[in-house]
Enzyme design. Structure first.
Site, short mmCIF file in Angstrom:
data_model
loop_
_atom_site.label_atom_id
_atom_site.label_comp_id
_atom_site.label_asym_id
_atom_site.label_seq_id
_atom_site.Cartn_x
_atom_site.Cartn_y
_atom_site.Cartn_z
N LYS A 1 0.79 -1.23 0.00
CA LYS A 1 0.00 0.00 0.00
C LYS A 1 0.83 1.28 0.00
CE LYS A 1 -4.44 -1.28 0.23
NZ LYS A 1 -5.47 -0.76 -0.70
N SER B 1 0.71 -9.93 -0.69
CA SER B 1 0.53 -8.48 -0.67
C SER B 1 0.75 -7.81 0.68
CB SER B 1 -0.88 -8.12 -1.17
OG SER B 1 -1.87 -8.75 -0.39
#
Length: 417
Positions: free
Chosen positions: A58, A316
């Site tokens: 992110k 992720s």
């Protein structure tokens, strides 16, 4: 005209984002998984964004979005809402850029994520009982104060930033033919697909891009079928990083054009994948980061008729609450047949428990807990209810233990297996 050039985000945008991120983020490693490769028949690699700064991908999109703000916008500060990874990404990027950040997080947010966000210097405000309520308050604050709202996925700069992972994968595994990753709002999947599909076109070859969602938070399959974003009435998954009920408009417009398929996995599959990553890869990954591994373990590519030679799975993020990890480990062991809980009604006489313990020991299972109850609405006078937790070696071993108990006249009721 090339369809790739008409999208909201292009390869040039992703390349520019990569240049902007040079020296800011970590170029995360690629790790080969021989164990998973043997399962699926082909080379499998992990792109370890769980080892990224702030613990997830992110920070890439957040930094690109915020670095491109005007001086006036930077002075106004930024605001965001998140239950974890986006919050930490925005806070980390804001600290690096010297921008004031205000982050709204739901009241029940995991303590480690709250502390990590604050440690980057952001002001954290706890509001609402879920991310949607926190998001609404963040937008209200932005409208009221002029602070810049940093969307977690529905923004072109954010998508371009996430797409830099695709460029890194092509550098690290040049012969990759299939890439899997989790998808919530769609920023990561959209960005990576832009980078990878454009590069594949330049090279004159095919690279498949597959998105993976938790089946109880899968907004993309119905949206793609309807060719329009379709909100889910409810999302319920341990994978809070992809628990998004409405796809972003910008990511959706890219994904429907470029992505080969979106598949779903169950909660039990997620738990098994996390156990696999801990045991076989020695990697701590959050549920949202493990969905691609779950899809491979479930044979989802084979169901699509895909038999890749070189697959990369994007892990992720690695920001998992230790309390959630404890629950997930137990669920994962149960799903793999390595944790068996049974309940039995017995005559309340000496020796019954000793007999059961002997049978379990003779069958090489390990008792980890016993609950012995004489009173309760379903327990008759003179009976006792016994609940036994035990470690087993898989489904076949669990069945062996159950058969041995039944052969001795006991009637075990399986609670967890």
């Amino acid at each position: 005209m090339n369809a790739l050039s008409t999208l909201a985000v292009t390869l040039d945008d992703v390349v520019a984002a990569q240049e902007l991120l040079e020296g800011i983020i970590a170029k995360t490693p690629i790790e080969q998984s021989r164990a998973l490769g043997q399962m699926v028949g082909g080379d499998v690699y992990f792109k370890c964004e769980n080892l990224q700064r702030a613990g997830s991908f992110k920070v890439r999109g957040a930094y690109v979005r915020m670095a491109r703000l005007s001086d006036e916008e930077k002075r106004a500060g930024v605001v965001a809402a998140s239950a974890g990874n986006h919050a930490q990404g925005v806070a980390s990027a804001a600290k690096r850029l010297g921008i004031r950040a205000r982050i709204y997080m739901p009241l029940g947010v995991a303590l480690p994520k709250l502390q990590a966000t604050r440690s980057h210097g952001a002001e954290v405000v706890l509001h609402g009982h879920n991310v949607d309520e926190a998001l609404a308050e963040a937008k209200r604050y932005a409208d009221e104060t002029g602070a810049v709202f940093v969307h977690p996925f529905d923004n072109a700069d954010v998508v371009a930033g996430q797409g830099t992972i695709g460029l890194e994968i092509l550098e690290q595994v040049p012969e990759v033919d299939t890439i899997l990753m989790g998808v919530g709002g769609g920023g990561l999947l959209a960005g990576v697909s832009v980078a990878v599909k454009a590069k594949a076109a330049e090279l004159g070859r095919e690279i498949r891009v597959i998105g993976v969602q938790a089946e109880n938070a899968a907004a993309y399959p119905p949206s793609l079928a309807a060719d329009a974003v379709v909100p889910l009435p409810k999302v319920a998954t341990m994978a809070d990083g992809i628990a998004v009920g409405l796809p972003g408009q910008i990511p959706f417009s890219i994904i429907r054009e470029l992505v080969d398929d979106v598949v779903t996995v169950s909660e039990d599959s997620l738990a098994r994948a996390l156990i696999f990553l801990l045991e076989r890869a020695k990697l701590v990954v959050e549920p949202a980061g493990a969905v691609g591994v779950a899809a491979l373990m479930d044979g989802k590519l084979a169901e699509l008729g895909i038999h890749p030679k070189k697959t990369v799975v994007i892990l992720s993020g690695g920001n998992i609450d230790p309390m959630l990890m404890l629950k997930v480990i137990q669920r994962g062991l149960s799903a793999a047949g390595r944790f068996l809980t049974v309940r039995m009604m017995l005559d309340d006489r000496p020796g019954s428990l000793a007999t059961i313990s002997r049978i379990i020991a003779e069958n090489d299972a390990n008792v980890t807990g016993v609950d012995h109850t004489r009173v309760g609405g379903s327990i008759a006078m003179g009976d006792v209810a016994i609940t036994i937790d035990m470690e087993t070696k898989g489904h076949e071993h669990s069945d062996q233990v159950l058969r041995a108990l039944r052969a001795e006249g006991f009637q075990p009721i399986v609670i967890h297996v």
